[in-house]
Motif scaffolding. Structure first.
Motif, PDB file in Angstrom:
ATOM      1  N   LEU A  85       0.825  -1.206   0.000  1.00 17.68           N
ATOM      2  CA  LEU A  85       0.000   0.000   0.000  1.00 17.68           C
ATOM      3  C   LEU A  85       0.857   1.253   0.000  1.00 17.68           C
ATOM      4  O   LEU A  85       0.490   2.278  -0.587  1.00 17.68           O
ATOM      5  N   GLY A  86       2.019   1.183   0.636  1.00 16.89           N
ATOM      6  CA  GLY A  86       2.949   2.310   0.593  1.00 16.89           C
ATOM      7  C   GLY A  86       3.446   2.586  -0.810  1.00 16.89           C
ATOM      8  O   GLY A  86       3.599   3.746  -1.210  1.00 16.89           O
ATOM      9  N   ALA A  87       3.690   1.523  -1.584  1.00 17.24           N
ATOM     10  CA  ALA A  87       4.090   1.705  -2.983  1.00 17.24           C
ATOM     11  C   ALA A  87       2.981   2.389  -3.780  1.00 17.24           C
ATOM     12  O   ALA A  87       3.246   3.247  -4.637  1.00 17.24           O
ATOM     13  N   LEU A  88       1.725   2.028  -3.483  1.00 14.93           N
ATOM     14  CA  LEU A  88       0.592   2.686  -4.140  1.00 14.93           C
ATOM     15  C   LEU A  88       0.559   4.169  -3.783  1.00 14.93           C
ATOM     16  O   LEU A  88       0.311   5.029  -4.646  1.00 14.93           O
ATOM     17  N   GLU A  89       0.804   4.498  -2.531  1.00 16.82           N
ATOM     18  CA  GLU A  89       0.795   5.894  -2.101  1.00 16.82           C
ATOM     19  C   GLU A  89       1.924   6.684  -2.761  1.00 16.82           C
ATOM     20  O   GLU A  89       1.747   7.850  -3.124  1.00 16.82           O
ATOM     21  N   ARG A  90       3.092   6.085  -2.907  1.00 20.13           N
ATOM     22  CA  ARG A  90       4.192   6.778  -3.589  1.00 20.13           C
ATOM     23  C   ARG A  90       3.830   7.054  -5.038  1.00 20.13           C
ATOM     24  O   ARG A  90       4.114   8.142  -5.568  1.00 20.13           O
ATOM     25  N   GLY A 102      12.012   8.348  -3.922  1.00 15.52           N
ATOM     26  CA  GLY A 102      12.559   7.060  -4.324  1.00 15.52           C
ATOM     27  C   GLY A 102      11.956   5.912  -3.534  1.00 15.52           C
ATOM     28  O   GLY A 102      11.357   6.092  -2.463  1.00 15.52           O
ATOM     29  N   ASP A 103      12.105   4.724  -4.078  1.00 19.39           N
ATOM     30  CA  ASP A 103      11.651   3.530  -3.371  1.00 19.39           C
ATOM     31  C   ASP A 103      12.568   3.251  -2.187  1.00 19.39           C
ATOM     32  O   ASP A 103      13.783   3.467  -2.265  1.00 19.39           O
ATOM     33  N   PRO A 104      12.013   2.771  -1.069  1.00 13.56           N
ATOM     34  CA  PRO A 104      12.859   2.458   0.080  1.00 13.56           C
ATOM     35  C   PRO A 104      13.728   1.239  -0.202  1.00 13.56           C
ATOM     36  O   PRO A 104      13.598   0.572  -1.229  1.00 13.56           O
ATOM     37  N   GLU A 105      14.630   0.967   0.748  1.00 11.71           N
ATOM     38  CA  GLU A 105      15.540  -0.155   0.553  1.00 11.71           C
ATOM     39  C   GLU A 105      14.762  -1.469   0.503  1.00 11.71           C
ATOM     40  O   GLU A 105      13.773  -1.647   1.216  1.00 11.71           O
ATOM     41  N   PRO A 106      15.169  -2.402  -0.337  1.00  9.27           N
ATOM     42  CA  PRO A 106      14.463  -3.691  -0.418  1.00  9.27           C
ATOM     43  C   PRO A 106      14.729  -4.537   0.823  1.00  9.27           C
ATOM     44  O   PRO A 106      15.577  -4.207   1.660  1.00  9.27           O
ATOM     45  N   TRP A 117      12.234 -14.726   4.821  1.00  9.95           N
ATOM     46  CA  TRP A 117      11.387 -13.609   4.377  1.00  9.95           C
ATOM     47  C   TRP A 117      10.660 -12.984   5.565  1.00  9.95           C
ATOM     48  O   TRP A 117      10.589 -11.748   5.680  1.00  9.95           O
ATOM     49  N   ILE A 118      10.127 -13.812   6.461  1.00 12.23           N
ATOM     50  CA  ILE A 118       9.433 -13.284   7.645  1.00 12.23           C
ATOM     51  C   ILE A 118      10.391 -12.447   8.484  1.00 12.23           C
ATOM     52  O   ILE A 118      10.072 -11.337   8.928  1.00 12.23           O
ATOM     53  N   GLY A 119      11.602 -12.968   8.700  1.00 11.40           N
ATOM     54  CA  GLY A 119      12.580 -12.225   9.482  1.00 11.40           C
ATOM     55  C   GLY A 119      12.958 -10.903   8.832  1.00 11.40           C
ATOM     56  O   GLY A 119      13.097  -9.881   9.519  1.00 11.40           O
ATOM     57  N   ALA A 120      13.102 -10.913   7.507  1.00 12.24           N
ATOM     58  CA  ALA A 120      13.474  -9.683   6.804  1.00 12.24           C
ATOM     59  C   ALA A 120      12.369  -8.645   6.891  1.00 12.24           C
ATOM     60  O   ALA A 120      12.627  -7.453   7.073  1.00 12.24           O
ATOM     61  N   VAL A 121      11.095  -9.079   6.783  1.00 21.22           N
ATOM     62  CA  VAL A 121       9.972  -8.140   6.869  1.00 21.22           C
ATOM     63  C   VAL A 121       9.896  -7.533   8.259  1.00 21.22           C
ATOM     64  O   VAL A 121       9.689  -6.318   8.424  1.00 21.22           O
ATOM     65  N   LEU A 122      10.057  -8.354   9.289  1.00 22.05           N
ATOM     66  CA  LEU A 122       9.951  -7.854  10.661  1.00 22.05           C
ATOM     67  C   LEU A 122      11.121  -6.948  11.031  1.00 22.05           C
ATOM     68  O   LEU A 122      10.965  -6.029  11.838  1.00 22.05           O
ATOM     69  N   LYS A 123      12.286  -7.174  10.452  1.00 21.89           N
ATOM     70  CA  LYS A 123      13.457  -6.362  10.778  1.00 21.89           C
ATOM     71  C   LYS A 123      13.542  -5.077   9.958  1.00 21.89           C
ATOM     72  O   LYS A 123      14.305  -4.181  10.312  1.00 21.89           O
ATOM     73  N   SER A 124      12.771  -4.989   8.887  1.00 20.76           N
ATOM     74  CA  SER A 124      12.860  -3.842   7.999  1.00 20.76           C
ATOM     75  C   SER A 124      12.211  -2.613   8.618  1.00 20.76           C
ATOM     76  O   SER A 124      11.034  -2.646   9.030  1.00 20.76           O
ATOM     77  N   GLY A 125      12.963  -1.519   8.691  1.00 22.93           N
ATOM     78  CA  GLY A 125      12.382  -0.274   9.173  1.00 22.93           C
ATOM     79  C   GLY A 125      11.318   0.274   8.251  1.00 22.93           C
ATOM     80  O   GLY A 125      10.377   0.948   8.700  1.00 22.93           O
ATOM     81  N   THR A 126      11.429  -0.033   6.954  1.00 27.57           N
ATOM     82  CA  THR A 126      10.420   0.422   5.999  1.00 27.57           C
ATOM     83  C   THR A 126       9.046  -0.143   6.327  1.00 27.57           C
ATOM     84  O   THR A 126       8.026   0.549   6.220  1.00 27.57           O
ATOM     85  N   SER A 127       9.001  -1.403   6.752  1.00 25.72           N
ATOM     86  CA  SER A 127       7.722  -2.026   7.093  1.00 25.72           C
ATOM     87  C   SER A 127       7.039  -1.290   8.237  1.00 25.72           C
ATOM     88  O   SER A 127       5.835  -0.999   8.182  1.00 25.72           O
ATOM     89  N   TRP A 128       7.796  -0.960   9.255  1.00 30.71           N
ATOM     90  CA  TRP A 128       7.210  -0.289  10.418  1.00 30.71           C
ATOM     91  C   TRP A 128       6.857   1.161  10.112  1.00 30.71           C
ATOM     92  O   TRP A 128       5.863   1.682  10.633  1.00 30.71           O
ATOM     93  N   LEU A 228       7.432   6.994   3.807  1.00 33.35           N
ATOM     94  CA  LEU A 228       7.372   6.004   2.729  1.00 33.35           C
ATOM     95  C   LEU A 228       8.610   6.010   1.838  1.00 33.35           C
ATOM     96  O   LEU A 228       8.776   5.108   1.024  1.00 33.35           O
ATOM     97  N   GLY A 229       9.437   7.033   1.941  1.00 35.13           N
ATOM     98  CA  GLY A 229      10.633   7.107   1.113  1.00 35.13           C
ATOM     99  C   GLY A 229      11.831   6.472   1.793  1.00 35.13           C
ATOM    100  O   GLY A 229      11.755   5.993   2.932  1.00 35.13           O
ATOM    101  N   PRO A 230      12.952   6.457   1.113  1.00 34.23           N
ATOM    102  CA  PRO A 230      14.172   5.895   1.711  1.00 34.23           C
ATOM    103  C   PRO A 230      14.715   6.804   2.805  1.00 34.23           C
ATOM    104  O   PRO A 230      14.566   8.027   2.749  1.00 34.23           O
ATOM    105  N   THR A 231      15.338   6.211   3.801  1.00 36.50           N
ATOM    106  CA  THR A 231      15.983   6.997   4.844  1.00 36.50           C
ATOM    107  C   THR A 231      17.290   7.579   4.316  1.00 36.50           C
ATOM    108  O   THR A 231      17.814   7.161   3.277  1.00 36.50           O
ATOM    109  N   ARG A 232      17.831   8.543   5.045  1.00 40.53           N
ATOM    110  CA  ARG A 232      19.100   9.135   4.637  1.00 40.53           C
ATOM    111  C   ARG A 232      20.204   8.091   4.612  1.00 40.53           C
ATOM    112  O   ARG A 232      21.071   8.096   3.734  1.00 40.53           O
ATOM    113  N   LEU A 233      20.172   7.193   5.589  1.00 44.09           N
ATOM    114  CA  LEU A 233      21.205   6.162   5.649  1.00 44.09           C
ATOM    115  C   LEU A 233      21.132   5.232   4.452  1.00 44.09           C
ATOM    116  O   LEU A 233      22.156   4.930   3.820  1.00 44.09           O
TER     117      LEU A 233
END
Length: 447
Positions: A85-90, A102-106, A117-128, A228-233
Motif C-alpha cells: 500500500l505504501g508503494a501505491l501511495e508513492r 525514491g523507493d525504500p531499501e528492499p 522472508w518473515i525475518g526480513a519483513v519484521l526487521k525492515s524499518g520500511t515495514s514499520w 514512505l521514502g528511503p531513509t538518509r542512511l
C-alpha cells in the motif's frame, strides 16, 4: 502570456522571460495543479480508510495469534501488505503531487526461504514506517478532506449565488438563502447588495481555497517523503554502492589504458629495438658501417621509448605532483596546453594525496579538452579552498557548447568526481565562454 527579452548580466546573451498577464492568485483556481491536488485530497479519505482498516485488522489479528505459531506469519503478512500500500501511495503522490520520492531499501534477505522472508519483513524499518503511515494518515485525511471540500463547495456556491438565488422564491418558498432565523426573525440574502456581497465572499473563498489545499498537500508530501521514502542512511548506502561501482570501472579502464599504451607503444618499440640490435650484432664483423648506422637508429628508438615511458608515468601519477604539489604540477600541465594558460593556486596547505591526484587529473583533462575542441586563445585555472571544500575552476574563451549530459569525456569526469563526493558544474553557452567548476572534499595531508 507576455514575452519580455532581457540580457544575462554575466554573459550578455538574450534570454526569454515569460510572464503571465493574469496574477497567480487569480489563475490558481483554474490551474491543473490545483485540481490534481484537490483530487489527491479527495482520494486520500477512501484510500486511508482502506489502509487503516487493513493495518489495524492484520496487526490486531497477528497480535492475538501470537500465542500460536500463526501469529508471526500473520504479523509479517500485515507488514508486507502495508509495504504494498505504501508503494501505491508513492505512485499516487508522484502522479498527482509531482513528488519524486525514491523507493525504500528492499528486504535484506541473506538466504532464501519463507522464514528468512518473515525475518526480513519484521526487521525492515520500511515495514514499520509504512505501518505508522497507515495509522496516522487517516485522521489527517479526514481533516484535509473536510477542510478542502467545505472551502471548495462553499466558495463556488457563494460565488455563483447570483445565478441561482431565484431557486428559493420559485421552488423553496422563501425569499433567498437564509443567513439567520429564529421564531421571530429571519434574515435572507435577497436584495442586490446582499447578493453582491455574498458573491464577493464566495470569490474570496474560491481564491483562497487553492492555497489552503496546497498547504494541506504539503503535509502529505512531508509524510510520504518521511515515512514512505528511503531513509538518509539507505540513500547514502545506495549512493556509496554506485560510487564504488564507478571507482571500480574507472580503475579497470585505467588499467586497460595503461596495458594498451605499454603494449602498443613502449613494448613494441623495445621489441623492435631488440631485433635491430640483434641484426647490428650480426653485421658488426661483416659491415661495421651498417652496424653503426643500425646502433644509431636503435639509440633514437631508445630515446623515443623512454619518452613514452615518462609520458605514461606522468599519466599515472606525475612525480612533480608528489614532490612539489598542485601549484607546480598544474603549471607543468598548463605549459603543454596549446593555448596560454594562467594558473592561480591559493592553498595554505596540501590536501590528501588522493584529493590532490583527482584535482590534478581533473584540470589536466579539462585543459586537454581546451586544446582539442574549444578553439580558445586564452584559458585560466584557479584553485582555492573554501572551508572543507577544494574548489577548481577552468575558464576559456572558446566556442562553448560543452555539455556534461552528451556522453563526452565530461560525463566520465563528472562520475569520477561524484565517486569522491565531488561536483562538476559546466557553464558553456553556445559561443562561449566556458566555465567549468569542480568541487572536492578537503582532507588534509597526513604526516
Amino acid at each position: 502570456m507576455a514575452t519580455d527579452y532581457g540580457y544575462d548580466s554575466g554573459l550578455g546573451f538574450p534570454e526569454t522571460v515569460r510572464r503571465h498577464r493574469v496574477p497567480a492568485g487569480l489563475r490558481a483556481p483554474f490551474e491543473g495543479r490545483t485540481w490534481r491536488e484537490f483530487g489527491y485530497v479527495l482520494l486520500s479519505l477512501p484510500i486511508s480508510i482502506v489502509m487503516f482498516t487493513y493495518a489495524v485488522t492484520m496487526i490486531s489479528l497477528g497480535a492475538g495469534l501470537l500465542v500460536t505459531f500463526l501469529g508471526i506469519p500473520v504479523f509479517a503478512a500485515g507488514l508486507a501488505g502495508c509495504r504494498g500500500l505504501g508503494a501505491l501511495e508513492r505512485a499516487r503522490a508522484r502522479g498527482l503531487l509531482g513528488l519524486e520520492v525514491g523507493d525504500p531499501e528492499p528486504l535484506g534477505m541473506r538466504k532464501p526461504g519463507f522464514m528468512a522472508w518473515i525475518g526480513a519483513v519484521l526487521k525492515s524499518g520500511t515495514s514499520w514506517r509504512t505501518l505508522l503511515y497507515s495509522v496516522v494518515h487517516l485522521p489527517w485525511a479526514i481533516f484535509s478532506f473536510a477542510v478542502a471540500v467545505n472551502f471548495w463547495v462553499y466558495g463556488w456556491a457563494l460565488l455563483t449565488y447570483p445565478l441561482w438565488f431565484w431557486v428559493f422564491p420559485a421552488y423553496v418558498g422563501q425569499d433567498g438563502l437564509q443567513l439567520y432565523g429564529d421564531e421571530t426573525h429571519h434574515i435572507y440574502l435577497n436584495n442586490p447588495f446582499e447578493i453582491g456581497v455574498t458573491a464577493l465572499v464566495g470569490l474570496l473563498f474560491t481564491l483562497a481555497t487553492p492555497w489552503i489545499v496546497r498547504a494541506l498537500t504539503t503535509v502529505d508530501r512531508v509524510m510520504v517523503h518521511g515515512l514512505l521514502g528511503p531513509t538518509r542512511l539507505s540513500a547514502r548506502v545506495v549512493e556509496l554502492e554506485s560510487d564504488r561501482g564507478v571507482v571500480v570501472d574507472t580503475a579497470a579502464a585505467d588499467l586497460r589504458r595503461i596495458e594498451r599504451d605499454l603494449h602498443d607503444g613502449a613494448q613494441a618499440r623495445l621489441v623492435a629495438l631488440a631485433m635491430d640490435l640483434g641484426l647490428a650484432k650480426e653485421k658488426l664483423t661483416e659491415d661495421p658501417a651498417a652496424a653503426a648506422r643500425m646502433v644509431d637508429e636503435a639509440h633514437g628508438e631508445v630515446k623515443t621509448a623512454l619518452q613514452e615511458l615518462r609520458d605514461l608515468a606522468r599519466g599515472i601519477h606525475p612525480a612533480v605532483l608528489t614532490d612539489r604539489g598542485l601549484d607546480a604540477a598544474l603549471s607543468s600541465v598548463a605549459s603543454r596546453c596549446t593555448v596560454p594558460v594562467q594558473v592561480e593556486v591559493d592553498l595554505a596547505a596540501r590536501p590528501a594525496p588522493a584529493i590532490e591526484g583527482i584535482a590534478y587529473f581533473t584540470v589536466s583533462e579539462l585543459l586537454q579538452n581546451i586544446s582539442k575542441h574549444s578553439r580558445a586563445t586564452f584559458a585560466a585555472v584557479d584553485v582555492w579552498r573554501v572551508e572543507d571544500r577544494l574548489m577548481l575552476q577552468v575558464v576559456d574563451n572558446g566556442v562553448g557548447g560543452a555539455d556534461v549530459s552528451s556522453g563526452s569525456g565530461l560525463t566520465g569526469l563528472a562520475e569520477r568526481l561524484d565517486a569522491m563526493d565531488g561536483i562538476l558544474v559546466v557553464d558553456s553557452p553556445a559561443g562561449g565562454p566556458t566555465r567549468v567548476t569542480a568541487e572536492l572534499p578537503w582532507r588534509s595531508e597526513r604526516v
